[in-house]
Write a protein that holds these residues in place. Structure first.
Motif, PDB file in Angstrom:
ATOM      1  N   ASP A  13       0.859  -1.178   0.000  1.00  0.00           N
ATOM      2  CA  ASP A  13       0.000   0.000   0.000  1.00  0.00           C
ATOM      3  C   ASP A  13       0.896   1.229   0.000  1.00  0.00           C
ATOM      4  O   ASP A  13       1.782   1.358   0.846  1.00  0.00           O
ATOM      5  CB  ASP A  13      -0.911   0.016   1.225  1.00  0.00           C
ATOM      6  CG  ASP A  13      -1.937  -1.097   1.180  1.00  0.00           C
ATOM      7  OD1 ASP A  13      -2.163  -1.739   2.228  1.00  0.00           O
ATOM      8  OD2 ASP A  13      -2.525  -1.326   0.110  1.00  0.00           O
ATOM      9  N   VAL A  21      -2.971   3.894  -2.800  1.00  0.00           N
ATOM     10  CA  VAL A  21      -3.004   3.004  -3.965  1.00  0.00           C
ATOM     11  C   VAL A  21      -2.271   1.712  -3.617  1.00  0.00           C
ATOM     12  O   VAL A  21      -1.387   1.702  -2.778  1.00  0.00           O
ATOM     13  CB  VAL A  21      -2.373   3.634  -5.225  1.00  0.00           C
ATOM     14  CG1 VAL A  21      -3.165   4.814  -5.719  1.00  0.00           C
ATOM     15  CG2 VAL A  21      -0.936   4.020  -4.975  1.00  0.00           C
ATOM     16  N   ARG A  22      -2.653   0.634  -4.271  1.00  0.00           N
ATOM     17  CA  ARG A  22      -1.960  -0.639  -4.108  1.00  0.00           C
ATOM     18  C   ARG A  22      -1.033  -0.822  -5.302  1.00  0.00           C
ATOM     19  O   ARG A  22      -1.378  -0.497  -6.430  1.00  0.00           O
ATOM     20  CB  ARG A  22      -2.947  -1.786  -4.037  1.00  0.00           C
ATOM     21  CG  ARG A  22      -3.714  -1.740  -2.743  1.00  0.00           C
ATOM     22  CD  ARG A  22      -4.151  -3.095  -2.321  1.00  0.00           C
ATOM     23  NE  ARG A  22      -4.580  -2.993  -0.937  1.00  0.00           N
ATOM     24  CZ  ARG A  22      -5.635  -3.576  -0.457  1.00  0.00           C
ATOM     25  NH1 ARG A  22      -6.368  -4.341  -1.234  1.00  0.00           N
ATOM     26  NH2 ARG A  22      -5.952  -3.438   0.800  1.00  0.00           N
ATOM     27  N   ALA A  23       0.137  -1.359  -5.036  1.00  0.00           N
ATOM     28  CA  ALA A  23       1.122  -1.575  -6.090  1.00  0.00           C
ATOM     29  C   ALA A  23       1.706  -2.977  -5.959  1.00  0.00           C
ATOM     30  O   ALA A  23       1.892  -3.480  -4.855  1.00  0.00           O
ATOM     31  CB  ALA A  23       2.228  -0.539  -6.003  1.00  0.00           C
ATOM     32  N   ARG A  24       1.982  -3.598  -7.088  1.00  0.00           N
ATOM     33  CA  ARG A  24       2.647  -4.904  -7.092  1.00  0.00           C
ATOM     34  C   ARG A  24       4.155  -4.661  -7.147  1.00  0.00           C
ATOM     35  O   ARG A  24       4.629  -3.795  -7.870  1.00  0.00           O
ATOM     36  CB  ARG A  24       2.225  -5.732  -8.293  1.00  0.00           C
ATOM     37  CG  ARG A  24       2.860  -7.127  -8.302  1.00  0.00           C
ATOM     38  CD  ARG A  24       2.433  -7.935  -9.507  1.00  0.00           C
ATOM     39  NE  ARG A  24       1.019  -8.226  -9.506  1.00  0.00           N
ATOM     40  CZ  ARG A  24       0.470  -9.346  -9.000  1.00  0.00           C
ATOM     41  NH1 ARG A  24       1.227 -10.268  -8.464  1.00  0.00           N
ATOM     42  NH2 ARG A  24      -0.832  -9.534  -9.064  1.00  0.00           N
ATOM     43  N   ALA A  39       7.827  -0.626  -7.419  1.00  0.00           N
ATOM     44  CA  ALA A  39       6.407  -0.760  -7.119  1.00  0.00           C
ATOM     45  C   ALA A  39       5.639  -0.264  -8.337  1.00  0.00           C
ATOM     46  O   ALA A  39       5.763   0.895  -8.729  1.00  0.00           O
ATOM     47  CB  ALA A  39       6.041   0.055  -5.889  1.00  0.00           C
ATOM     48  N   VAL A  41       2.050   0.433 -10.123  1.00  0.00           N
ATOM     49  CA  VAL A  41       0.633   0.673  -9.864  1.00  0.00           C
ATOM     50  C   VAL A  41      -0.212   0.202 -11.040  1.00  0.00           C
ATOM     51  O   VAL A  41      -1.246  -0.418 -10.868  1.00  0.00           O
ATOM     52  CB  VAL A  41       0.374   2.167  -9.580  1.00  0.00           C
ATOM     53  CG1 VAL A  41      -1.102   2.430  -9.392  1.00  0.00           C
ATOM     54  CG2 VAL A  41       1.165   2.605  -8.360  1.00  0.00           C
ATOM     55  N   ARG A  42       0.237   0.472 -12.268  1.00  0.00           N
ATOM     56  CA  ARG A  42      -0.506   0.070 -13.462  1.00  0.00           C
ATOM     57  C   ARG A  42       0.468  -0.382 -14.548  1.00  0.00           C
ATOM     58  O   ARG A  42       1.558   0.136 -14.664  1.00  0.00           O
ATOM     59  CB  ARG A  42      -1.317   1.246 -14.014  1.00  0.00           C
ATOM     60  CG  ARG A  42      -2.469   1.633 -13.150  1.00  0.00           C
ATOM     61  CD  ARG A  42      -3.299   2.731 -13.819  1.00  0.00           C
ATOM     62  NE  ARG A  42      -4.415   3.108 -13.007  1.00  0.00           N
ATOM     63  CZ  ARG A  42      -4.360   4.008 -12.043  1.00  0.00           C
ATOM     64  NH1 ARG A  42      -3.243   4.630 -11.783  1.00  0.00           N
ATOM     65  NH2 ARG A  42      -5.435   4.292 -11.328  1.00  0.00           N
TER      66      ARG A  42
END
Length: 77
Positions: A13, A21-24, A39, A41-42
């Motif tokens: 987070d 926002v959540r990020a992978r 990280a 996000v999109r």
């Protein structure tokens, strides 16, 4: 700089401009061998592109897990 990256199952987070926002987390290595994490996000494929193979490869990652550590805010652009 060129780098090769690989997605992970870790999700963090972040707060970007005050918005949560959540990020992978993705892991990578540069051409010179420097390892790093980023990280994301999109991720998007151009509208005219065939994203079916991209989506298939993205789903090969295990389901997300939430990371227990967060990125230092100084590392977020």
């Amino acid at each position: 700089m060129k780098a090769q990256i690989e997605n992970t199952s870790s999700i963090v987070d972040l707060h970007i401009a005050g918005t949560p926002v959540r990020a992978r987390i993705w892991r990578g290595v540069t051409e010179k061998g420097i390892e790093f994490e980023m990280a994301v996000v999109r991720v998007a494929v151009p509208a005219k592109g065939d994203c079916s193979e991209f989506e298939k490869e993205l789903l090969e990652t295990p389901p997300p897990t939430y990371a227990t550590k967060a990125f230092d805010p100084r590392m977020v652009f």
